[in-house]
Design a protein around this motif. Structure first.
Motif, PDB file in Angstrom:
ATOM      1  N   MET A 244       9.032  -1.268   9.763  1.00 41.95           N
ATOM      2  CA  MET A 244       7.670  -0.985   9.232  1.00 41.95           C
ATOM      3  C   MET A 244       6.739  -2.393   9.975  1.00 41.95           C
ATOM      4  SD  MET A 244       5.915   0.029   5.486  1.00 41.95           S
ATOM      5  CE  MET A 244       7.094   1.706   5.916  1.00 41.95           C
ATOM      6  N   LEU A 245       6.068  -1.164  10.544  1.00 45.97           N
ATOM      7  CA  LEU A 245       5.089  -2.108  11.356  1.00 45.97           C
ATOM      8  C   LEU A 245       3.574  -3.299   9.393  1.00 45.97           C
ATOM      9  CD1 LEU A 245       3.489  -0.539  13.679  1.00 45.97           C
ATOM     10  CD2 LEU A 245       4.957  -2.457  13.665  1.00 45.97           C
ATOM     11  N   ALA A 246       3.374  -3.373   9.895  1.00 47.06           N
ATOM     12  CA  ALA A 246       2.362  -4.272   8.384  1.00 47.06           C
ATOM     13  C   ALA A 246       1.041  -4.817   8.910  1.00 47.06           C
ATOM     14  CB  ALA A 246       2.766  -6.019   8.547  1.00 47.06           C
ATOM     15  N   PRO A 247       0.136  -4.771   8.055  1.00 46.85           N
ATOM     16  CA  PRO A 247      -0.878  -4.496   8.146  1.00 46.85           C
ATOM     17  C   PRO A 247      -1.785  -5.304   8.900  1.00 46.85           C
ATOM     18  CG  PRO A 247      -0.900  -4.562   6.021  1.00 46.85           C
ATOM     19  CD  PRO A 247       0.757  -4.273   6.533  1.00 46.85           C
ATOM     20  N   VAL A 248      -3.073  -5.216   9.341  1.00 48.24           N
ATOM     21  CA  VAL A 248      -3.402  -6.351  10.056  1.00 48.24           C
ATOM     22  C   VAL A 248      -4.357  -6.439   9.192  1.00 48.24           C
ATOM     23  CG1 VAL A 248      -4.685  -7.650  11.900  1.00 48.24           C
ATOM     24  CG2 VAL A 248      -2.515  -5.926  12.689  1.00 48.24           C
ATOM     25  N   THR A 249      -4.846  -8.103   8.248  1.00 50.10           N
ATOM     26  CA  THR A 249      -5.769  -8.003   7.849  1.00 50.10           C
ATOM     27  C   THR A 249      -6.336  -8.453   8.583  1.00 50.10           C
ATOM     28  OG1 THR A 249      -4.903  -9.940   6.383  1.00 50.10           O
ATOM     29  CG2 THR A 249      -4.241  -7.852   5.535  1.00 50.10           C
ATOM     30  N   ASP A 250      -8.180  -9.094   8.043  1.00 56.23           N
ATOM     31  CA  ASP A 250      -9.450  -9.862   8.366  1.00 56.23           C
ATOM     32  C   ASP A 250      -9.820 -10.047   7.264  1.00 56.23           C
ATOM     33  OD1 ASP A 250     -10.422  -7.008   7.743  1.00 56.23           O
ATOM     34  OD2 ASP A 250     -11.432  -7.488  10.006  1.00 56.23           O
ATOM     35  N   THR A 251     -10.622 -11.050   7.765  1.00 54.51           N
ATOM     36  CA  THR A 251     -11.398 -11.529   5.861  1.00 54.51           C
ATOM     37  C   THR A 251     -12.127 -10.145   5.452  1.00 54.51           C
ATOM     38  OG1 THR A 251     -12.284 -14.029   6.756  1.00 54.51           O
ATOM     39  CG2 THR A 251     -13.737 -13.432   5.525  1.00 54.51           C
TER      40      THR A 251
ATOM     41  N   GLY B  72     -11.264  -7.077   5.220  1.00 52.38           N
ATOM     42  CA  GLY B  72     -10.093  -6.255   4.841  1.00 52.38           C
ATOM     43  C   GLY B  72      -9.258  -6.759   3.997  1.00 52.38           C
ATOM     44  N   SER B  73      -9.154  -8.097   3.424  1.00 48.19           N
ATOM     45  CA  SER B  73      -8.127  -8.890   3.071  1.00 48.19           C
ATOM     46  C   SER B  73      -7.808  -7.982   1.164  1.00 48.19           C
ATOM     47  CB  SER B  73      -7.785  -9.841   3.078  1.00 48.19           C
ATOM     48  OG  SER B  73      -9.017 -10.564   2.756  1.00 48.19           O
ATOM     49  N   PRO B  74      -9.563  -8.299   1.023  1.00 48.40           N
ATOM     50  CA  PRO B  74      -9.294  -7.569  -0.946  1.00 48.40           C
ATOM     51  C   PRO B  74      -8.772  -6.445  -1.021  1.00 48.40           C
ATOM     52  CG  PRO B  74     -10.923  -8.510  -0.439  1.00 48.40           C
ATOM     53  CD  PRO B  74     -10.674  -8.217   1.140  1.00 48.40           C
ATOM     54  N   PHE B  75      -8.932  -5.406   0.375  1.00 48.90           N
ATOM     55  CA  PHE B  75      -8.232  -4.204   0.247  1.00 48.90           C
ATOM     56  C   PHE B  75      -6.725  -4.042   0.060  1.00 48.90           C
ATOM     57  CE2 PHE B  75      -5.856  -0.425   2.370  1.00 48.90           C
ATOM     58  CZ  PHE B  75      -6.330   0.607   1.670  1.00 48.90           C
ATOM     59  N   TRP B  76      -6.078  -4.704   1.190  1.00 48.78           N
ATOM     60  CA  TRP B  76      -4.429  -5.169   0.776  1.00 48.78           C
ATOM     61  C   TRP B  76      -3.996  -6.311  -0.448  1.00 48.78           C
ATOM     62  CZ3 TRP B  76      -2.350  -1.417   3.339  1.00 48.78           C
ATOM     63  CH2 TRP B  76      -3.018  -0.749   4.303  1.00 48.78           C
ATOM     64  N   GLN B  77      -5.076  -6.855  -1.542  1.00 48.55           N
ATOM     65  CA  GLN B  77      -4.689  -7.772  -2.711  1.00 48.55           C
ATOM     66  C   GLN B  77      -4.487  -7.185  -2.962  1.00 48.55           C
ATOM     67  OE1 GLN B  77      -7.669 -10.835  -2.169  1.00 48.55           O
ATOM     68  NE2 GLN B  77      -6.738 -11.802  -0.738  1.00 48.55           N
ATOM     69  N   TYR B  78      -5.510  -5.455  -3.221  1.00 47.03           N
ATOM     70  CA  TYR B  78      -5.620  -5.046  -4.342  1.00 47.03           C
ATOM     71  C   TYR B  78      -4.283  -3.731  -4.521  1.00 47.03           C
ATOM     72  CZ  TYR B  78     -10.358  -6.582  -6.165  1.00 47.03           C
ATOM     73  OH  TYR B  78     -10.972  -7.082  -6.727  1.00 47.03           O
ATOM     74  N   ALA B  79      -3.790  -3.332  -3.107  1.00 51.39           N
ATOM     75  CA  ALA B  79      -2.913  -2.898  -3.128  1.00 51.39           C
ATOM     76  C   ALA B  79      -1.947  -2.971  -3.713  1.00 51.39           C
ATOM     77  CB  ALA B  79      -3.776  -1.724  -1.824  1.00 51.39           C
ATOM     78  N   ALA B  80      -1.769  -3.890  -3.049  1.00 53.18           N
ATOM     79  CA  ALA B  80      -0.288  -4.684  -3.728  1.00 53.18           C
ATOM     80  C   ALA B  80      -0.237  -4.827  -5.813  1.00 53.18           C
ATOM     81  CB  ALA B  80      -0.158  -6.341  -3.653  1.00 53.18           C
ATOM     82  N   GLN B  81      -1.565  -4.624  -6.245  1.00 52.38           N
ATOM     83  CA  GLN B  81      -1.040  -4.002  -7.062  1.00 52.38           C
ATOM     84  C   GLN B  81      -1.305  -3.494  -8.100  1.00 52.38           C
ATOM     85  OE1 GLN B  81      -4.956  -6.507  -8.775  1.00 52.38           O
ATOM     86  NE2 GLN B  81      -4.188  -8.406  -7.177  1.00 52.38           N
ATOM     87  N   GLY B  82      -0.824  -2.511  -7.165  1.00 56.02           N
ATOM     88  CA  GLY B  82      -1.332  -0.692  -7.554  1.00 56.02           C
ATOM     89  C   GLY B  82      -2.741  -0.585  -7.923  1.00 56.02           C
ATOM     90  N   GLU B  83      -3.437  -1.080  -6.724  1.00 56.50           N
ATOM     91  CA  GLU B  83      -4.960  -0.055  -7.602  1.00 56.50           C
ATOM     92  C   GLU B  83      -5.748   0.492  -5.977  1.00 56.50           C
ATOM     93  OE1 GLU B  83      -7.753  -3.257  -9.347  1.00 56.50           O
ATOM     94  OE2 GLU B  83      -6.155  -3.243 -10.935  1.00 56.50           O
ATOM     95  N   LEU B  84      -6.362   1.075  -5.534  1.00 56.45           N
ATOM     96  CA  LEU B  84      -6.691   1.710  -4.436  1.00 56.45           C
ATOM     97  C   LEU B  84      -8.513   1.129  -4.758  1.00 56.45           C
ATOM     98  CD1 LEU B  84      -6.922   2.877  -1.755  1.00 56.45           C
ATOM     99  CD2 LEU B  84      -7.190   5.032  -3.190  1.00 56.45           C
TER     100      LEU B  84
ATOM    101  N   GLY C  82       2.891  -3.025  -1.405  1.00 61.90           N
ATOM    102  CA  GLY C  82       1.522  -2.224  -1.204  1.00 61.90           C
ATOM    103  C   GLY C  82       1.239  -1.511  -0.696  1.00 61.90           C
ATOM    104  N   LEU C  83       2.036  -1.199   0.433  1.00 63.31           N
ATOM    105  CA  LEU C  83       0.905   0.336   1.302  1.00 63.31           C
ATOM    106  C   LEU C  83       0.975   1.316   0.089  1.00 63.31           C
ATOM    107  CD1 LEU C  83       0.850   1.069   4.631  1.00 63.31           C
ATOM    108  CD2 LEU C  83       2.761   1.509   4.057  1.00 63.31           C
ATOM    109  N   PRO C  84      -0.614   1.914   0.642  1.00 66.72           N
ATOM    110  CA  PRO C  84      -0.532   3.195  -0.391  1.00 66.72           C
ATOM    111  C   PRO C  84      -0.152   4.206   0.718  1.00 66.72           C
ATOM    112  CG  PRO C  84      -2.500   1.931   0.674  1.00 66.72           C
ATOM    113  CD  PRO C  84      -1.272   1.205   1.120  1.00 66.72           C
ATOM    114  N   GLN C  85       0.671   5.304   0.233  1.00 68.02           N
ATOM    115  CA  GLN C  85       1.200   6.326  -0.046  1.00 68.02           C
ATOM    116  C   GLN C  85       0.169   7.404  -0.586  1.00 68.02           C
ATOM    117  OE1 GLN C  85       5.340   5.773  -0.517  1.00 68.02           O
ATOM    118  NE2 GLN C  85       5.060   5.533   1.792  1.00 68.02           N
ATOM    119  N   TRP C  86       1.165   8.978  -0.457  1.00 74.29           N
ATOM    120  CA  TRP C  86       0.209   9.936  -1.198  1.00 74.29           C
ATOM    121  C   TRP C  86       0.879  11.415  -0.924  1.00 74.29           C
ATOM    122  CZ3 TRP C  86      -4.685   9.539  -1.715  1.00 74.29           C
ATOM    123  CH2 TRP C  86      -5.809   8.568  -1.131  1.00 74.29           C
TER     124      TRP C  86
END
Length: 138
Positions: free
Chosen positions: A1-8, A10-22, A129-133
């Motif tokens: 599986m590909l990992a998301p590319v993060t930048d300064t 967008g990184s909070p989006f992925w940090q919150y997603a890893a905690q189960g928060e959108l 922490g990857l969002p799915q639907w």
């Protein structure tokens, strides 16, 4: 599986997603939500931002079902769906993801013929922490 590319930005989006928060980036001055994350508000040009939690409910705005040839890691799971979700509490925000049967399920866990534009969905998160639907239950 590909990992998301993060930048300064967008990184909070992925940090919150890893905690189960959108959470979606918002302008701290005018309050306008924006996605993808970026340093400056396109509405008022402020550089102040914050991250607001959203419900994770939405509807399928569009979708595609890729078929091989694909990237080798994904070809074995094809055909699978890629959906664009319009968020219920932020209709101008649209996120891309996959519709699956449950959190962490493989991309091909839901038959492509079950995907419908307008179907109501709810966000779930994989262990990484990857969002799915998933389809909302009536």
């Amino acid at each position: 599986m590909l990992a998301p590319v993060t930048d300064t930005d967008g990184s909070p989006f992925w940090q919150y997603a890893a905690q189960g928060e959108l959470r979606i980036q918002a302008c701290a001055d005018c309050g306008e939500l924006r996605f993808p994350p970026r340093p400056c508000c396109p509405h008022c040009q402020s550089f102040a931002s914050e991250w607001r939690q959203v419900s994770g409910h939405g509807r399928i705005w569009s979708y595609v079902v890729p078929h091989p040839p694909l990237l080798p890691d994904y070809a074995a799971q094809a055909p699978y769906n890629v959906i664009v979700v319009e968020l219920a509490d932020a209709p101008r925000i649209r996120l891309v993801g996959n519709l699956v049967t449950e959190a962490g399920a493989p991309l091909d866990s839901l038959s492509p013929d079950r995907v419908r534009i307008g179907a109501r969905v709810q966000v779930v998160f994989t262990d990484t922490g990857l969002p799915q639907w998933i389809l909302e239950r009536p």
